[in-house]
Design a protein around this motif. Structure first.
Motif, PDB file in Angstrom:
ATOM      1  N   UNK A 107       3.146   3.841  -0.714  1.00  0.00           N
ATOM      2  CA  UNK A 107       2.948   3.531   0.696  1.00  0.00           C
ATOM      3  C   UNK A 107       3.971   2.532   1.210  1.00  0.00           C
ATOM      4  N   UNK A 108       4.260   1.493   0.407  1.00  0.00           N
ATOM      5  CA  UNK A 108       5.275   0.514   0.796  1.00  0.00           C
ATOM      6  C   UNK A 108       6.648   1.169   0.926  1.00  0.00           C
ATOM      7  N   UNK A 113       2.960   8.863   6.527  1.00  0.00           N
ATOM      8  CA  UNK A 113       2.725   8.984   5.088  1.00  0.00           C
ATOM      9  C   UNK A 113       2.322   7.636   4.494  1.00  0.00           C
ATOM     10  N   UNK A 114       2.940   6.564   4.999  1.00  0.00           N
ATOM     11  CA  UNK A 114       2.592   5.227   4.512  1.00  0.00           C
ATOM     12  C   UNK A 114       1.130   4.918   4.795  1.00  0.00           C
ATOM     13  N   UNK A 115       0.686   5.216   6.006  1.00  0.00           N
ATOM     14  CA  UNK A 115      -0.706   4.946   6.379  1.00  0.00           C
ATOM     15  C   UNK A 115      -1.660   5.746   5.501  1.00  0.00           C
ATOM     16  N   UNK A 165      -4.186   3.697   3.170  1.00  0.00           N
ATOM     17  CA  UNK A 165      -5.624   3.877   3.388  1.00  0.00           C
ATOM     18  C   UNK A 165      -6.301   4.314   2.093  1.00  0.00           C
ATOM     19  N   UNK A 166      -5.667   5.253   1.396  1.00  0.00           N
ATOM     20  CA  UNK A 166      -6.235   5.726   0.129  1.00  0.00           C
ATOM     21  C   UNK A 166      -6.281   4.602  -0.900  1.00  0.00           C
ATOM     22  N   UNK A 170      -7.069  -5.296  -1.406  1.00  0.00           N
ATOM     23  CA  UNK A 170      -6.786  -6.473  -0.584  1.00  0.00           C
ATOM     24  C   UNK A 170      -5.321  -6.501  -0.159  1.00  0.00           C
ATOM     25  N   UNK A 171      -4.418  -6.155  -1.082  1.00  0.00           N
ATOM     26  CA  UNK A 171      -2.990  -6.131  -0.746  1.00  0.00           C
ATOM     27  C   UNK A 171      -2.672  -4.975   0.194  1.00  0.00           C
ATOM     28  N   UNK A 172      -3.283  -3.836  -0.081  1.00  0.00           N
ATOM     29  CA  UNK A 172      -2.986  -2.645   0.716  1.00  0.00           C
ATOM     30  C   UNK A 172      -3.419  -2.812   2.165  1.00  0.00           C
ATOM     31  N   UNK A 173      -4.500  -3.559   2.400  1.00  0.00           N
ATOM     32  CA  UNK A 173      -4.967  -3.739   3.777  1.00  0.00           C
ATOM     33  C   UNK A 173      -3.933  -4.463   4.632  1.00  0.00           C
TER      34      UNK A 173
END
Length: 280
Positions: A175-176, A186-188, A192-193, A204-207
């Motif tokens: 995602x990054x 695609x990142x979102x 989200x996944x 926590x990091x992904x949010x």
């Protein structure tokens, strides 16, 4: 995001990847099977992991100038080791096919699984080194190539979800990379996944990264042609105004700071250092 923070250490990574490929038990080795020094390759991998750890620690401390010359050689050596391991796997498979042997038996054997596990560990490291290297690359074409290779590397761990931490980290990493490539949709999807993959630390990091991706989609981000260095400079302009009580500047500075920090690597430390500098 650094490899050091990804899974809590190389020992856990190796154990988790072993679980990913482990079957019901080891099959007996085929008579006359060619000897292979797993210890020799493991020693090489251990040395490379120590070097990547030192590289990530430099990034965590914000020492970009010291980290920048290190990653190209680390990437080359990890990629070379990965190629050697893949060649061995390909040759073993071909040998069995040439004699019309049992591939399933091969896949259950330790002589297959040892290099396979090492290959997975190498692939995972390589994806993160390439992502972090892209943050340091000055050439736009080189940066894009590294990010695309990182995407392909992370994608190899998304075929199955046997180990939630690895699956979530790979979604987060991909995602990054998509976010830096400008492929926001695609990142979102990946981020989200990652928040729902059953790994709370990764969620926590992904949010934070997801918030930045959505901000860009909503059109509140800086123009796409602006790179992170320009965004950091813009943040430096906004911080004093925000500190003076300007509401719009505070809102924009907060969004920029979160977005830059979500890039991982040296960016959280650089954002913190800039804010402290501007606030005196």
């Amino acid at each position: 995001m650094t490899r050091r923070n990804a899974l809590g250490g190389e020992a856990f990574l190796a154990a988790a990847l072993f679980a990913l490929v482990a079957g019901s038990g080891l099959a007996a080795e085929a008579p006359g099977a060619r000897a292979w020094s797993a210890a020799e390759y493991q020693a090489r991998l251990d040395r490379l992991q120590q070097r990547t750890k030192a590289f990530y620690e430099l990034l965590e401390r914000g020492e970009r100038e010291r980290a920048a010359p290190l990653w190209p050689e680390i990437e080359r050596e990890i990629a070379s080791l990965g190629d050697e391991l893949q060649e061995r796997l390909d040759q073993m498979r071909q040998d069995v096919m040439d004699r019309d042997g049992d591939l399933e038996e091969l896949y259950r054997s330790s002589r297959w699984r040892e290099p396979e596990i090492m290959s997975l560990v190498v692939t995972y490291h390589l994806a993160w080194v390439r992502y972090q290297g892209a943050q340091l690359a000055g050439d736009a074409a080189r940066r894009k190539d590294l990010l695309q290779k990182a995407v392909r590397g992370f994608s190899q761990f998304l075929l199955v979800n046997e180990v939630p931490e690895i699956y979530a980290e790979s979604l987060y990493g991909r995602g990054l990379a998509f976010l830096d490539l400008g492929e926001t949709a695609k990142a979102i999807e990946d981020l989200e996944a990652a928040t729902q993959a059953g790994a709370p630390a990764v969620a926590a990091k992904a949010r934070g990264a997801l918030e930045e991706a959505r901000r860009r989609t909503a059109g509140r981000a800086a123009p796409a042609e602006k790179g992170p260095e320009q965004l950091l400079a813009r943040l430096g302009e906004l911080v004093p105004r925000a500190a003076a009580g300007e509401t719009s500047a505070e809102k924009d500075a907060t969004a920029l700071a979160r977005g830059l920090a979500a890039r991982g690597g040296p960016w959280p430390a650089r954002v913190e250092s800039l804010v402290l500098e501007k606030l005196g």
